[in-house]
Design a protein around this motif. Structure first.
Motif, PDB file in Angstrom:
ATOM      1  N   LEU A   1     -50.438 -68.105 -34.230  1.00  0.00           N
ATOM      2  CA  LEU A   1     -49.575 -67.741 -35.266  1.00  0.00           C
ATOM      3  C   LEU A   1     -48.226 -67.560 -34.659  1.00  0.00           C
ATOM      4  CD1 LEU A   1     -51.869 -65.102 -37.035  1.00  0.00           C
ATOM      5  CD2 LEU A   1     -51.447 -67.369 -37.485  1.00  0.00           C
ATOM      6  N   PRO A   2     -46.921 -67.757 -35.132  1.00  0.00           N
ATOM      7  CA  PRO A   2     -45.806 -67.399 -34.895  1.00  0.00           C
ATOM      8  C   PRO A   2     -45.682 -66.089 -34.482  1.00  0.00           C
ATOM      9  CG  PRO A   2     -45.762 -68.519 -36.911  1.00  0.00           C
ATOM     10  CD  PRO A   2     -47.140 -68.191 -36.598  1.00  0.00           C
ATOM     11  N   ASP A   3     -44.863 -65.894 -33.339  1.00  0.00           N
ATOM     12  CA  ASP A   3     -44.610 -64.250 -32.866  1.00  0.00           C
ATOM     13  C   ASP A   3     -43.509 -63.628 -33.437  1.00  0.00           C
ATOM     14  OD1 ASP A   3     -44.393 -61.867 -31.823  1.00  0.00           O
ATOM     15  OD2 ASP A   3     -44.151 -62.512 -29.683  1.00  0.00           O
ATOM     16  N   ARG A   4     -43.629 -62.940 -34.563  1.00  0.00           N
ATOM     17  CA  ARG A   4     -42.557 -62.321 -35.503  1.00  0.00           C
ATOM     18  C   ARG A   4     -42.104 -60.939 -35.117  1.00  0.00           C
ATOM     19  NH1 ARG A   4     -42.403 -66.406 -38.930  1.00  0.00           N
ATOM     20  NH2 ARG A   4     -44.357 -67.008 -40.063  1.00  0.00           N
ATOM     21  N   THR A   5     -42.601 -60.644 -33.734  1.00  0.00           N
ATOM     22  CA  THR A   5     -42.032 -59.263 -33.505  1.00  0.00           C
ATOM     23  C   THR A   5     -40.687 -58.958 -33.323  1.00  0.00           C
ATOM     24  OG1 THR A   5     -42.570 -59.890 -31.269  1.00  0.00           O
ATOM     25  CG2 THR A   5     -44.225 -58.565 -32.264  1.00  0.00           C
TER      26      THR A   5
ATOM     27  N   LEU B   1     -52.393 -66.811 -24.934  1.00  0.00           N
ATOM     28  CA  LEU B   1     -52.238 -67.877 -25.210  1.00  0.00           C
ATOM     29  C   LEU B   1     -50.455 -67.825 -25.715  1.00  0.00           C
ATOM     30  CD1 LEU B   1     -55.068 -69.150 -27.335  1.00  0.00           C
ATOM     31  CD2 LEU B   1     -54.547 -69.568 -24.822  1.00  0.00           C
ATOM     32  N   THR B   2     -49.898 -69.065 -25.800  1.00  0.00           N
ATOM     33  CA  THR B   2     -48.621 -69.176 -26.329  1.00  0.00           C
ATOM     34  C   THR B   2     -48.619 -68.930 -27.658  1.00  0.00           C
ATOM     35  OG1 THR B   2     -48.228 -70.346 -24.402  1.00  0.00           O
ATOM     36  CG2 THR B   2     -46.261 -70.451 -26.197  1.00  0.00           C
ATOM     37  N   PRO B   3     -47.779 -68.139 -28.441  1.00  0.00           N
ATOM     38  CA  PRO B   3     -47.631 -68.378 -29.808  1.00  0.00           C
ATOM     39  C   PRO B   3     -47.367 -69.713 -30.535  1.00  0.00           C
ATOM     40  CG  PRO B   3     -46.610 -66.337 -29.025  1.00  0.00           C
ATOM     41  CD  PRO B   3     -46.842 -67.092 -27.786  1.00  0.00           C
ATOM     42  N   ASP B   4     -47.568 -69.892 -31.839  1.00  0.00           N
ATOM     43  CA  ASP B   4     -47.395 -70.960 -32.529  1.00  0.00           C
ATOM     44  C   ASP B   4     -47.366 -72.455 -31.775  1.00  0.00           C
ATOM     45  OD1 ASP B   4     -46.032 -72.287 -34.727  1.00  0.00           O
ATOM     46  OD2 ASP B   4     -44.072 -72.105 -33.943  1.00  0.00           O
ATOM     47  N   THR B   5     -48.678 -72.551 -31.204  1.00  0.00           N
ATOM     48  CA  THR B   5     -49.187 -73.535 -30.407  1.00  0.00           C
ATOM     49  C   THR B   5     -50.331 -74.128 -30.829  1.00  0.00           C
ATOM     50  OG1 THR B   5     -47.978 -72.893 -28.404  1.00  0.00           O
ATOM     51  CG2 THR B   5     -49.319 -74.400 -27.900  1.00  0.00           C
ATOM     52  N   GLU B   6     -50.635 -75.397 -30.900  1.00  0.00           N
ATOM     53  CA  GLU B   6     -52.019 -75.970 -31.224  1.00  0.00           C
ATOM     54  C   GLU B   6     -52.834 -76.030 -29.994  1.00  0.00           C
ATOM     55  OE1 GLU B   6     -52.437 -79.061 -34.772  1.00  0.00           O
ATOM     56  OE2 GLU B   6     -52.756 -80.340 -32.948  1.00  0.00           O
ATOM     57  N   PHE B   7     -54.129 -75.841 -30.256  1.00  0.00           N
ATOM     58  CA  PHE B   7     -55.117 -76.075 -29.360  1.00  0.00           C
ATOM     59  C   PHE B   7     -56.297 -76.770 -29.832  1.00  0.00           C
ATOM     60  CE2 PHE B   7     -53.166 -73.240 -26.113  1.00  0.00           C
ATOM     61  CZ  PHE B   7     -52.436 -72.390 -26.871  1.00  0.00           C
ATOM     62  N   LEU B   8     -57.098 -77.260 -28.821  1.00  0.00           N
ATOM     63  CA  LEU B   8     -58.403 -77.918 -29.287  1.00  0.00           C
ATOM     64  C   LEU B   8     -59.622 -76.844 -29.070  1.00  0.00           C
ATOM     65  CD1 LEU B   8     -59.309 -80.270 -31.042  1.00  0.00           C
ATOM     66  CD2 LEU B   8     -59.771 -81.420 -28.650  1.00  0.00           C
ATOM     67  N   GLY B   9     -60.413 -76.345 -29.786  1.00  0.00           N
ATOM     68  CA  GLY B   9     -61.599 -75.314 -29.496  1.00  0.00           C
ATOM     69  C   GLY B   9     -62.824 -76.037 -29.590  1.00  0.00           C
TER      70      GLY B   9
ATOM     71  N   PRO C   1     -57.423 -67.804 -35.692  1.00  0.00           N
ATOM     72  CA  PRO C   1     -56.079 -67.960 -34.779  1.00  0.00           C
ATOM     73  C   PRO C   1     -55.464 -66.702 -34.818  1.00  0.00           C
ATOM     74  CG  PRO C   1     -55.433 -69.014 -36.704  1.00  0.00           C
ATOM     75  CD  PRO C   1     -56.993 -68.830 -36.713  1.00  0.00           C
ATOM     76  N   LYS C   2     -54.824 -66.084 -33.981  1.00  0.00           N
ATOM     77  CA  LYS C   2     -53.833 -64.868 -33.798  1.00  0.00           C
ATOM     78  C   LYS C   2     -52.824 -65.157 -33.029  1.00  0.00           C
ATOM     79  CE  LYS C   2     -58.196 -61.983 -33.850  1.00  0.00           C
ATOM     80  NZ  LYS C   2     -58.898 -60.792 -33.221  1.00  0.00           N
ATOM     81  N   VAL C   3     -51.997 -64.413 -32.684  1.00  0.00           N
ATOM     82  CA  VAL C   3     -50.590 -64.790 -32.093  1.00  0.00           C
ATOM     83  C   VAL C   3     -50.758 -65.257 -30.785  1.00  0.00           C
ATOM     84  CG1 VAL C   3     -48.335 -63.718 -31.335  1.00  0.00           C
ATOM     85  CG2 VAL C   3     -49.495 -63.038 -33.680  1.00  0.00           C
ATOM     86  N   ARG C   4     -51.457 -64.492 -29.853  1.00  0.00           N
ATOM     87  CA  ARG C   4     -51.697 -64.782 -28.525  1.00  0.00           C
ATOM     88  C   ARG C   4     -53.135 -65.098 -28.086  1.00  0.00           C
ATOM     89  NH1 ARG C   4     -47.100 -64.341 -25.863  1.00  0.00           N
ATOM     90  NH2 ARG C   4     -45.364 -63.074 -26.974  1.00  0.00           N
ATOM     91  N   SER C   5     -53.963 -65.431 -29.193  1.00  0.00           N
ATOM     92  CA  SER C   5     -55.497 -65.436 -28.678  1.00  0.00           C
ATOM     93  C   SER C   5     -55.878 -66.579 -29.954  1.00  0.00           C
ATOM     94  CB  SER C   5     -56.148 -64.265 -28.603  1.00  0.00           C
ATOM     95  OG  SER C   5     -56.234 -63.330 -29.867  1.00  0.00           O
ATOM     96  N   ILE C   6     -57.118 -66.975 -29.376  1.00  0.00           N
ATOM     97  CA  ILE C   6     -58.129 -67.530 -30.763  1.00  0.00           C
ATOM     98  C   ILE C   6     -59.502 -67.019 -30.557  1.00  0.00           C
ATOM     99  CG2 ILE C   6     -59.162 -69.777 -31.266  1.00  0.00           C
ATOM    100  CD1 ILE C   6     -56.230 -71.043 -30.335  1.00  0.00           C
ATOM    101  N   GLN C   7     -59.868 -66.496 -31.571  1.00  0.00           N
ATOM    102  CA  GLN C   7     -61.252 -66.027 -31.577  1.00  0.00           C
ATOM    103  C   GLN C   7     -62.346 -66.994 -32.219  1.00  0.00           C
ATOM    104  OE1 GLN C   7     -61.545 -62.568 -34.194  1.00  0.00           O
ATOM    105  NE2 GLN C   7     -63.051 -61.749 -32.659  1.00  0.00           N
ATOM    106  N   MET C   8     -63.418 -67.140 -31.481  1.00  0.00           N
ATOM    107  CA  MET C   8     -64.563 -68.313 -32.285  1.00  0.00           C
ATOM    108  C   MET C   8     -65.761 -67.551 -32.483  1.00  0.00           C
ATOM    109  SD  MET C   8     -63.604 -71.366 -29.591  1.00  0.00           S
ATOM    110  CE  MET C   8     -64.034 -72.855 -30.651  1.00  0.00           C
ATOM    111  N   LEU C   9     -66.193 -67.425 -33.669  1.00  0.00           N
ATOM    112  CA  LEU C   9     -67.410 -66.602 -34.034  1.00  0.00           C
ATOM    113  C   LEU C   9     -68.254 -67.641 -34.640  1.00  0.00           C
ATOM    114  CD1 LEU C   9     -65.449 -64.195 -36.620  1.00  0.00           C
ATOM    115  CD2 LEU C   9     -66.164 -64.127 -34.133  1.00  0.00           C
ATOM    116  N   VAL C  10     -69.543 -67.747 -33.855  1.00  0.00           N
ATOM    117  CA  VAL C  10     -70.478 -68.609 -33.827  1.00  0.00           C
ATOM    118  C   VAL C  10     -71.566 -68.004 -34.928  1.00  0.00           C
ATOM    119  CG1 VAL C  10     -72.318 -69.786 -32.743  1.00  0.00           C
ATOM    120  CG2 VAL C  10     -70.414 -69.193 -31.377  1.00  0.00           C
ATOM    121  N   HIS C  11     -72.075 -68.599 -35.919  1.00  0.00           N
ATOM    122  CA  HIS C  11     -72.783 -68.069 -37.101  1.00  0.00           C
ATOM    123  C   HIS C  11     -74.307 -68.610 -36.728  1.00  0.00           C
ATOM    124  CE1 HIS C  11     -69.340 -66.971 -39.439  1.00  0.00           C
ATOM    125  NE2 HIS C  11     -68.896 -68.316 -39.279  1.00  0.00           N
TER     126      HIS C  11
END
Lengths: 154, 213
Positions: B207-211, B176-184, B115-125
């Motif tokens: 993650l929450p947006d702390r800027t 994406l919206t910060p501090d929000t839960e998603f299902l990947g 998870p990042k502030v405005r994105s979610i990264q998915m790494l496939v091994h």
């Protein structure tokens, strides 16, 4: 697109061939109880060079069309097998019609090598009782398609 | 007139294969006798001789790992199980013709969700199989199935999902919206072989947006 060495074949969906065969694979292979004989044995299909591949696939598909599928039609078989055969046959006709195996002299040795492989297959077929040979050959279409997939470019 | 009863003490001899781990399984039949033991043999389609599988002789188990014995992708195989009761051979049953390339199922991929502030990264091994290449390295699924690709999905809410797919192993859902839960989720597909894995699923919160905090 298929690329059998210099021979190109477009607009044939290999997945369609697989799906046609998978629909009948278990019932056809279950009828083949000769587990000690394989027609498309490793010596026929292993390490086929690109240059040989056009000759070999042309001979094999022609044999399936003119001998296996043609005679299978005369057998009393379920409709779904006839349906599978017609899909496979139609696609094999398209493929063979687009294959132009080169006939130049400098390709003679490659042609002969491919022909030797084909004769291995044909001899094994002829050594069996006709009914058993037809069932076995049809049951080995998955081996043929697995080999053809190596020349398929997505 | 009595219907012919199945007097076999052995049934359902078949291969179960997942990510090229090939396990032979069977069941005792309706007429099985206590104390029955089983022996497994296998061979390549086209060969005459049956080979005894070491470690699966006179066993009470009802499964046998034949992964190494059936690991050649261009070969097809048969297996045979024989049931013995003390002092006598009861029954023998053969599997169907087996090709791991055609029969194996694909397990869900191994994925790291970041998870990042405005994105979610998915790494496939990469998924490595027991199949060895000529140079001895373990083949990954991608090296076996040429048409293999990944399909990733991010469920934003009940009505809105985002999709990304391709042959690469990194995917990032952005905006994406910060501090929000998603299902990947991510699954593996190999269409030519009619294979599709179950999805790997991760529940992750941006993650929450702390800027401006």
């Amino acid at each position: 697109e298929f690329r059998f060495g210099p021979c190109r074949v477009e607009n044939v969906i290999l997945l369609e061939l697989w799906e046609a065969f998978r629909a009948v694979k278990d019932s056809v292979q279950t009828q083949d109880n000769i587990t000690s004989v394989r027609l498309l044995k490793p010596e026929v299909l292993h390490d086929v060079s690109d240059a040989e591949s056009c000759y070999l696939v042309h001979s094999l598909l022609k044999f399936y069309l003119n001998t296996v599928f043609k005679n299978y039609h005369n057998k009393r078989v379920e409709f779904k097998i006839l349906k599978s055969i017609s899909t496979l046959a139609n696609n094999f006709i398209v493929i063979t019609s687009k294959l132009r195996p080169c006939v130049k002299n400098d390709m003679l040795s490659i042609y002969k090598s491919a022909h030797r492989r084909f004769l291995l297959f044909k001899r094994a077929f002829k050594q069996l009782d006709t009914e058993a040979a037809l069932t076995k050959a049809f049951g080995e279409v998955d081996i043929l398609l697995t080999w053809m997939e190596k020349f398929y470019h997505y | 007139f009595l219907a012919a009863e199945d007097t076999s003490s052995l049934q359902y001899v078949k291969f179960q294969s997942s990510n090229f781990e090939n396990i032979l399984t069977w069941d005792d039949g309706p007429e099985s006798i206590p104390g029955t033991v089983y022996s497994v043999e296998y061979k390549r389609y086209g060969e005459t001789e049956w080979l005894a599988k070491e470690g699966c002789q006179r066993t009470t188990q009802k499964s046998c790992n034949l992964t190494m014995e059936t690991s050649n992708l261009t070969e097809l195989y048969y297996a045979m199980v024989t049931a013995f009761s003390p002092g006598s051979l009861l029954d023998s049953k053969r599997s169907d013709r087996f090709s791991s390339l055609q029969h194996t199922t694909i397990k869900p991929p191994d994925v790291t969700c970041i998870p990042k502030v405005r994105s979610i990264q998915m790494l496939v091994h990469p998924t490595f199989t027991p199949i060895l290449a000529e140079d001895g390295h373990q083949l990954a699924l991608e090296e076996i199935f040429h048409d293999l690709f990944y399909r990733s999905e991010l469920r934003v809410n009940h009505t809105y999902q985002m999709y990304l797919e391709g042959k690469q192993r990194e995917y990032e859902f952005v905006g994406l919206t910060p501090d929000t839960e998603f299902l990947g989720s991510i699954k593996i597909l190999a269409p030519m072989w009619s294979k599709e894995s179950a999805p790997y699923v991760c529940r992750v919160k941006t993650l929450p947006d702390r800027t401006w905090a």
